[in-house]
Design a protein around this motif. Structure first.
Motif, short mmCIF file in Angstrom:
data_model
loop_
_atom_site.label_atom_id
_atom_site.label_comp_id
_atom_site.label_asym_id
_atom_site.label_seq_id
_atom_site.Cartn_x
_atom_site.Cartn_y
_atom_site.Cartn_z
N THR A 1 1.11 -1.25 -0.03
CA THR A 1 0.00 0.17 0.06
C THR A 1 1.05 1.25 0.20
N ARG B 1 -14.48 -5.83 -6.24
CA ARG B 1 -13.50 -5.48 -5.25
C ARG B 1 -12.20 -6.09 -5.69
N ARG C 1 -8.84 -10.48 4.27
CA ARG C 1 -8.84 -9.24 5.28
C ARG C 1 -7.61 -8.67 5.68
N GLU D 1 -5.74 -7.40 3.48
CA GLU D 1 -5.55 -6.47 2.24
C GLU D 1 -6.75 -5.20 2.46
N GLU D 2 -8.08 -5.84 2.86
CA GLU D 2 -9.02 -4.80 3.29
C GLU D 2 -8.56 -3.85 4.39
N THR D 3 -7.96 -4.36 5.41
CA THR D 3 -7.60 -3.61 6.53
C THR D 3 -6.52 -2.56 5.87
N ALA E 1 -8.10 0.01 3.91
CA ALA E 1 -9.30 0.88 4.59
C ALA E 1 -9.07 2.33 4.80
N PRO E 2 -7.93 2.84 5.19
CA PRO E 2 -7.75 4.40 5.44
C PRO E 2 -7.54 4.93 3.96
N ARG E 3 -7.33 4.26 3.06
CA ARG E 3 -7.20 5.00 1.60
C ARG E 3 -8.66 4.58 0.73
N ARG E 4 -9.71 4.17 1.25
CA ARG E 4 -10.95 4.03 0.43
C ARG E 4 -11.71 5.31 0.16
#
Length: 175
Positions: free
Chosen positions: A103, A119, A159, A161-163, A166-169
């Motif tokens: 990321t 997604r 899980r 990757e989603e975590t 998340a801050p960049r969504r």
């Protein structure tokens, strides 16, 4: 097994192996560049398990599917759109595509291409491929074993990757 016989299943596996090696070259180049730009790798601990899983899948197909296995042509044909979908994902992500979870905090998330609808489109391709290739040659047991193993690993990876994402969504890009 009386000796290693070579037929359509082995040809498909060799083609997939060459494809994966070429993809790894691109992925490794992108990974190095992203890390040099300040990218952060997450999920490093489970990454080797994917290498083992995919290598074992290819090896099992090569070694345990008989060279004269019956061919299910519609499933072989399905590999073409699956590969096109794979390259659509890679092209859409461009310099951000890698086999690891990297990321880059300042980079927007890609929302174009197949990401408009799904997604994790690359994972969809991999799930389909892990089942389709063995089924194309009647190896339902390999399809089942590796699909279950892949599902277990993918659940963890998604899980993680989603975590990480998340801050960049809120930041998105539309290539």
């Amino acid at each position: 097994m009386d000796g290693l016989a070579f037929g359509p299943p082995q040809i498909v596996v060799l083609l997939l192996a060459v494809q994966r090696l070429a993809e790894l070259r691109v992925a490794n180049r992108n990974t190095r560049r992203l890390l040099a730009q300040g990218g952060q790798e997450v999920g490093r601990a489970h990454y080797p398990l994917f290498i083992v899983l995919h290598s074992a899948w290819l090896a099992a197909l090569f070694l345990f599917v008989p060279a004269d296995a019956p061919i299910v042509w519609p499933l072989v044909a399905l590999l073409i759109p699956l590969q096109l979908a794979r390259y659509w994902v890679i092209r859409t992500l461009g310099p951000y595509w890698t086999t690891r979870i990297i990321t880059l905090p300042q980079a927007p998330l890609i929302q174009g291409g197949p990401f408009r609808w799904v997604r994790h489109p690359n994972y969809c391709v991999v799930v389909a491929e892990i089942a389709t290739v063995p089924l194309a040659f009647g190896a339902w047991h390999l399809a089942l074993i590796f699909s279950v193993a892949n599902a277990l690993l993918l659940a963890q990876r998604i899980r993680v990757e989603e975590t990480a994402l998340a801050p960049r969504r809120g930041a998105t890009a539309q290539p």
